[in-house]
Design an enzyme around this catalytic site. Sequence first.
Site, PDB file in Angstrom:
ATOM      1  N   GLU A  69     -10.893  20.725 -16.368  1.00 22.35           N
ATOM      2  CA  GLU A  69      -9.756  21.502 -15.872  1.00 22.35           C
ATOM      3  C   GLU A  69      -9.392  22.640 -16.819  1.00 22.35           C
ATOM      4  O   GLU A  69      -9.060  23.737 -16.382  1.00 22.35           O
ATOM      5  CB  GLU A  69      -8.557  20.558 -15.696  1.00 22.35           C
ATOM      6  CG  GLU A  69      -7.391  21.173 -14.951  1.00 22.35           C
ATOM      7  CD  GLU A  69      -6.279  20.143 -14.702  1.00 22.35           C
ATOM      8  OE1 GLU A  69      -6.612  18.995 -14.337  1.00 22.35           O
ATOM      9  OE2 GLU A  69      -5.106  20.494 -14.884  1.00 22.35           O
ATOM     10  N   ASP A  70      -9.475  22.387 -18.107  1.00 22.84           N
ATOM     11  CA  ASP A  70      -8.906  23.342 -19.073  1.00 22.84           C
ATOM     12  C   ASP A  70      -9.910  24.099 -19.930  1.00 22.84           C
ATOM     13  O   ASP A  70      -9.524  24.940 -20.731  1.00 22.84           O
ATOM     14  CB  ASP A  70      -7.941  22.604 -20.023  1.00 22.84           C
ATOM     15  CG  ASP A  70      -6.723  22.065 -19.283  1.00 22.84           C
ATOM     16  OD1 ASP A  70      -6.450  22.547 -18.175  1.00 22.84           O
ATOM     17  OD2 ASP A  70      -6.071  21.153 -19.825  1.00 22.84           O
TER      18      ASP A  70
END
Length: 675
Positions: free
Chosen positions: A81-82
């Site tokens: 996600e990051d």
Amino acid sequence: MSNLEVSIEEFLSSAEEILPDSSYDLVKRAFDVSNQNHKDQKRLSGQPYIIHPVNVAHIIMKDLGGQDKIIAAALLHDVVEDTHYSHDMMIKDFGLEIATMVKGVTKVSQIKNKTKDILLIENVKRMLIATIQDPRVIIIKLADKTHNMRTLTFQPPEKQVRIANEVLNIYAPIAGRLGIYKLKSELEDLAFQALDSESYKKVKDLVASKKTERDLHIEHVILRLEKWLGESKIPAILEGRSKHFYSIHKKISTKEKKLDEIYDLRAIRIITNEVQDCYAILGIIHTNFTPVPGRFKDYIATPKSNLYQSLHTTIISTDGKPIEFQIRTEEMNNYAESGIAAHWGYKEGKYNQLEQRFIDRWKEQMRFFTENPTANIQDFFSDFSKELHEDEIVAFTPRGDMYEFPKGATVLDFAFRVHTDIGLHTKAAKVNGKIVPIRTELSTGDQVEILIEKNAKPSPIWERILKTPHARQKLRQYFRKLQDELKKQGGVEFVKPAPSGNIAISDRDIVQIHRSKKKSERESKPKKPVNILVGGYKDILVRLANCCSPIPGDEIIGFITRGSGVSVHKKTCEVAGGFSDLKRLVNVRWDGIHKPVPVSIEVKAYDRPKIFLEIVDSISKTDTNILEAGASSAGEGTMIARFLIEIEHLDQLEEILEYIKSIKNIISVERIKNS
Ligand code: MN
């Protein structure tokens, strides 16, 4: 509750200590990849980002006993996600199983034109779908939320509220449904503190103010018990425990209880080796203390649907206050604290029958939930928590088919769950072989047999007996259809109490009735006690005649009075039978639910001790209000008792009369004119 964060070093060294070498290697490799990819990121607290996944992994490893793959997935849960590290790279490095778990907790990135609420709903649904494939996904998410909540104060106030709401409405109920009480209590307390710090402090102070006194007393009881258990050579660990703040708050605010009245505020947990020891300990407690009637629960014989097993009992202690005991084996305690996570962590894919059932039910709920479109976030939250009752009741058909119900569901709900047609034709029911009223609340483990009759018809009072939305909906559908049919037949069908042919109501009469209604409303604003259709028309002023006091369900006729609407009589009423102006008689019909009406009943019986109490009991067990009661001796060893009771429907009255008739020494029981 531990608010302590672990450091990287602490995590790695306890992983090395707990896990076998090959498992540790996998975990260390996951840590390295996560650490490398998050290296330029910081948390709001200023710490390096890696502290977050490390703590999530630590919760899973230490608190929930998770094994290598789920720990690795926890360490990697924010990487895709990051950071630039992709799902495909993860498949290559760690295999499909771990990569799929991570994908399940990964949020979809911001899509344009979507509000925050819609995005939240979509992400939760996505995660739930992933959970259907691999239930471990939700455990990672719960651990993730737990660490986020522990460090919530670093977030801006607005975001704190949003996150806390989400946790209280979605993640805490999920944790409860899955039996992971360890995380559920912590999530609830942290969210409670963030959302309503004032009440939180109040409860905390309240508990603290009585803590020393309470703890001393608990300790005293524990010492005595330990002595007795030692003498009986039963191995056991005893510990005092206190309820978490949020549940105390809920009990005080929703049930308006005082702190002293909360039974499980003071509790002692006893953990022993064998199931038979649990019952032996229960015996020792009940011999030496005074148990509170009705508080004993055997969740060992009939586990809760979230796999919770334990014996519960409450005693009145020497200081006059209650203490709750929870008695269970170590394995049961694992389930009680970690729920399904006690198993998902290590024994992957191999479930016992109870667990399999539980997982199937969970998947079914999640499917229902993810497949139904949701209008807004409030509906989503409220449907969700309604769907996830953690206290579900499991009841069985005589053939052993299992059905689950929310707490408070009745035998009639059971009938509707088996089949709508069975529900609609329910005549009576047997629970565990005994005939019971259909309003009887189900308990876990009940075997329920529904007795149907082709000609049995549903009663409008069932709406109050049914507790499940599904069944109530079916009942309402039935009455709506019935009403439509009656309308089609032509609402105005006239009765003939005297043998004089049909009578018709003219429009002029209706207008007159309407006028008189308005006039009298201006004068006295009468309450509307009952819903009665007059010749198919609603909203016409009616009055229940005092001579015969009809109750909903009685066969009735109406008499158009001069100036005060329609007076409603029982068809068998002598006064009504004497009416000569047949043009004024009109067909009337009960419609829907009614406010209770006072009804008098008279019981004749041979007098004996306690008979009056038994009659009162029979009335009360149908949830009927008794307005007045009295008894007098009638000579020759007989007595007459009279009751004024509040009745919603004839069916309810008949149920009561049946009960009273079945009492020993009753001569007769009948409805009489109200005095
Ligand atoms: Mn996270």
